[in-house]
Design an enzyme around this catalytic site. Structure first.
Site, mmCIF file in Angstrom:
data_model
loop_
_atom_site.group_PDB
_atom_site.id
_atom_site.type_symbol
_atom_site.label_atom_id
_atom_site.label_comp_id
_atom_site.label_asym_id
_atom_site.label_seq_id
_atom_site.Cartn_x
_atom_site.Cartn_y
_atom_site.Cartn_z
ATOM 1 N N LYS A 1 0.788 -1.270 -0.025
ATOM 2 C CA LYS A 1 -0.004 -0.101 0.090
ATOM 3 C C LYS A 1 0.861 1.210 -0.085
ATOM 4 C CE LYS A 1 -0.422 -0.438 4.974
ATOM 5 N NZ LYS A 1 -1.172 -1.087 5.993
ATOM 6 N N TYR B 1 17.191 30.308 7.160
ATOM 7 C CA TYR B 1 16.245 31.184 7.533
ATOM 8 C C TYR B 1 16.174 31.174 9.036
ATOM 9 C CZ TYR B 1 13.283 30.940 3.103
ATOM 10 O OH TYR B 1 12.794 30.910 1.946
ATOM 11 N N ARG C 1 0.694 -10.972 6.995
ATOM 12 C CA ARG C 1 0.377 -9.686 5.829
ATOM 13 C C ARG C 1 1.787 -8.918 6.474
ATOM 14 N NH1 ARG C 1 -4.365 -9.886 8.723
ATOM 15 N NH2 ARG C 1 -3.653 -8.024 9.770
ATOM 16 N N HIS D 1 -6.475 -7.459 12.811
ATOM 17 C CA HIS D 1 -5.507 -6.939 12.683
ATOM 18 C C HIS D 1 -5.074 -6.188 14.216
ATOM 19 C CE1 HIS D 1 -2.187 -4.351 11.243
ATOM 20 N NE2 HIS D 1 -2.621 -3.266 11.588
ATOM 21 N N CYS E 1 14.813 24.219 4.374
ATOM 22 C CA CYS E 1 13.914 24.720 3.549
ATOM 23 C C CYS E 1 13.161 23.905 2.694
ATOM 24 C CB CYS E 1 14.496 26.059 2.879
ATOM 25 S SG CYS E 1 16.137 26.858 3.506
ATOM 26 N N MET E 2 12.076 24.611 2.014
ATOM 27 C CA MET E 2 11.237 23.973 1.019
ATOM 28 C C MET E 2 11.834 23.086 0.342
ATOM 29 S SD MET E 2 7.774 25.109 -1.291
ATOM 30 C CE MET E 2 7.039 25.799 0.071
ATOM 31 N N ASP E 3 13.001 23.308 -0.430
ATOM 32 C CA ASP E 3 13.621 23.039 -1.756
ATOM 33 C C ASP E 3 15.051 22.585 -1.353
ATOM 34 O OD1 ASP E 3 10.967 23.418 -3.121
ATOM 35 O OD2 ASP E 3 11.929 25.351 -3.194
ATOM 36 N N ARG F 1 -10.779 -0.172 14.844
ATOM 37 C CA ARG F 1 -10.670 0.857 13.629
ATOM 38 C C ARG F 1 -11.788 0.421 12.539
ATOM 39 N NH1 ARG F 1 -5.098 1.281 10.211
ATOM 40 N NH2 ARG F 1 -5.341 -1.133 10.006
HETATM 41 C C1 LIG Z 1 -0.302 -1.866 6.626
HETATM 42 C C2 LIG Z 1 -0.847 -3.155 7.288
HETATM 43 C C3 LIG Z 1 -0.194 -4.402 7.509
HETATM 44 C C4 LIG Z 1 1.480 -4.334 7.237
HETATM 45 O O1 LIG Z 1 1.768 -3.703 8.461
HETATM 46 P P1 LIG Z 1 3.339 -3.822 8.537
HETATM 47 O O2 LIG Z 1 3.723 -3.293 10.145
HETATM 48 O O3 LIG Z 1 3.919 -2.610 7.507
HETATM 49 O O4 LIG Z 1 4.021 -5.176 8.310
HETATM 50 C C5 LIG Z 1 -0.993 -5.571 7.698
HETATM 51 N N1 LIG Z 1 -2.128 -5.543 8.002
HETATM 52 C C6 LIG Z 1 -2.996 -4.496 7.803
HETATM 53 C C7 LIG Z 1 -4.457 -4.781 8.086
HETATM 54 C C8 LIG Z 1 -2.381 -3.233 7.261
HETATM 55 O O5 LIG Z 1 -3.370 -2.164 7.272
#
Ligand SMILES: *Cc1c(COP(=O)(O)O)cnc(C)c1O
Length: 486
Positions: free
Chosen positions: A143, A370, A326, A270, A417-419, A241
């Site tokens: 993601k 700055y 995951r 999760h 700075c920004m850049d 969540r």
């Molecule tokens: C982002 C995410 C993960 C991965 O988490 P990491 O800490 O980067 O391994 C697994 N499950 C869900 C639901 C997530 O949103």
């Protein structure tokens, strides 16, 4: 009591000086962790260096040389960028060859860029895969454009190194992978809006589901074109969540069971505290997950692929791996907690590079950047690099980090700075003998990277900011700088 516009009263808003028990505990824990900070990022720097994650000092190299065209080529030889010889162009002026112009690499247009080591990604994926219990599948979480590392490139590498499935946050992230020709199962880790259902079906993206309405509309849509509606059920075990409450899972399934097109292919939760030292909360959450799975078994429902663990949980609690894990952060080479250093061997995949654009002597007492927050100690060379907070080098790091050049750490000085921002090459440079250092315009500097014993890490920046490595690498990778794969 303050009236808020949405009808709520402000009675539970904290007044100044209010400290809850939770806050006090968190504060105590934070200060206990402070003792480990230094070790945390030093260790990840050392690991990076050990794995040869370093760069030789390079003098100015222009694109032609990088592209193997030889040092004699003049980058400003304009004849190569014209479509027709000048004499024929006549009064209309030169006709440029847009394709030839496009071939000037982005890192030669502005001297800051991000390098992603695909061999580090491969190493991390194989290491995580080999650490799993027998038969456990690996879902690579890509993601947010693979945490700033580039979703398509990373997904391909991970699938070639042991990952079987992919996880993304949004429908469009899933579509991007499909359009690149990736065939592996893709799970969207939350429930998309109902209006996105046609896209799920067309691109074969699996949604996470926790509302009856979504399940029914998804099933009906699939059924109307004689397709199945596969999904993963998300269970809320205490993070609060998203998800069906663990005690209501069978009731939820009963409500959607009339629909023949729905296929429950996975059930997952999760954990909110996978990287916390104390394990009480994760045990509680896992017991709730088991309660839900038992209830499903009792009514004869097959939960499909069961999964619960992110990076930290996968490594710290092998007994929670179920059928699949995951994993995101570990695959990019960052440690969720210092506790994991001895448990798994990871290489950071991202390094951030810049070239010096200006060098000057700043006399004793003169300020830099700055508000002149930094004052020169004299005998210092102040160098400028074209990277700033618009590139992910956060303002909060000003005067608090080091860059790496010639195997040494050099303090960043003055406000970022920004850049652009500045750093100082001087005798106070960490690790320097009194050897002469002579920085030049065009010399390469590591904003994140390691060279010899010197390193600058994403973990270190996260500590300084009170943030996490996730946010820092996403800031560099998904911003304005080009990404180069090495
Ligand atoms: C982002 C995410 C993960 C991965 O988490 P990491 O800490 O980067 O391994 C697994 N499950 C869900 C639901 C997530 O949103």
């Amino acid at each position: 009591m303050e009236e808020l516009p949405n009808g709520f009263t402000g009675f539970n808003r904290r007044g100044p000086g209010f400290t809850s028990a939770g806050d006090a505990m968190r504060k105590a824990r934070r200060s206990a962790e402070m003792g480990r900070d230094e070790t945390h990022y030093r260790e990840s720097g050392r690991k990076a260096a050990q794995h040869g994650w370093q760069l030789p000092r390079e003098k100015l190299i222009v694109g032609e040389q990088r592209r193997g065209m030889g040092p004699q080529t003049d980058p400003t030889d304009m004849k190569r960028y014209l479509r027709v010889p000048d004499v024929l162009a006549g009064e209309f002026g030169p006709v440029y060859d847009m394709q030839a112009l496009a071939e000037i690499p982005e890192y030669d247009r502005r001297w800051s860029w991000v390098e992603i080591s695909l061999s580090a990604i491969r190493h991390n994926t194989m290491t995580v895969k080999n650490s799993l219990q027998p038969g456990v599948r690996l879902m690579a979480v890509v993601k947010a454009d693979a945490y700033g590392h580039g979703a398509v490139q990373c997904a391909r590498t991970m699938l070639n190194s042991g990952a079987e499935q992919l996880g993304v946050a949004t429908v469009d992230e899933g579509i991007e992978l499909r359009e690149a020709g990736i065939q592996a199962p893709i799970l969207i880790l939350s429930e998309p809006p109902i209006s996105a259902i046609p896209l799920l079906l067309a691109h074969k993206l699996l949604p996470s589901v926790y509302t009856v309405e979504f399940a029914v509309r998804y099933a009906e849509a699939a059924d109307s074109i004689d397709q199945r509606a596969p999904y993963h059920l998300k269970v809320n075990t205490g993070m609060n969540r998203i998800g069906v409450h663990y005690s209501e899972v069978t009731e939820f399934l009963r409500q959607v069971s009339f629909h023949r097109a729905l296929d429950l292919v996975g059930t997952f939760t999760h954990f909110a505290t996978a990287d916390e030292q104390d394990t009480m909360e994760i045990e509680r959450a896992n017991n709730r997950f088991l309660t839900a799975l038992d209830a499903m078994e009792a009514v004869g429902i097959d939960p499909g692929i069961v999964h619960s663990s992110n990076s930290a949980a996968t490594t710290r609690f092998p007994q929670l791996q179920y059928d699949m894990v995951r994993v995101g952060l570990s695959l990019y080479g960052y440690y969720s907690t210092p506790e994991m250093f001895g448990m798994i061997d990871l290489i950071p995949a991202m390094s951030v590079h810049a070239r010096i654009t200006d060098v000057k002597n700043v006399p004793l007492g003169e300020g830099v950047s700055y508000f002149l927050t930094y004052r020169s100690g004299g005998y210092a060379k102040v160098c400028t690099v074209p990277i700033g907070y618009a590139d992910g080098l956060r303002f909060g790091l000003s005067n608090k980090i080091d860059f790496v050049m010639e195997g040494r750490q050099h303090p960043q000085v003055g406000n970022i700075c920004m850049d652009q921002c500045m750093f100082e090459v001087s005798q106070r440079t960490r690790g320097a003998s009194f050897e002469h250092l002579d920085p030049q315009i065009g010399d390469e500097v590591l904003i994140v990277g390691a060279q010899g014993d010197a390193f600058a890490t994403i973990d270190q920046m996260a500590e300084v900011l009170g943030s996490m490595s996730y946010e820092v690498c996403i800031g560099f990778g998904n911003g304005r700088m080009p990404r180069v794969y090495v």
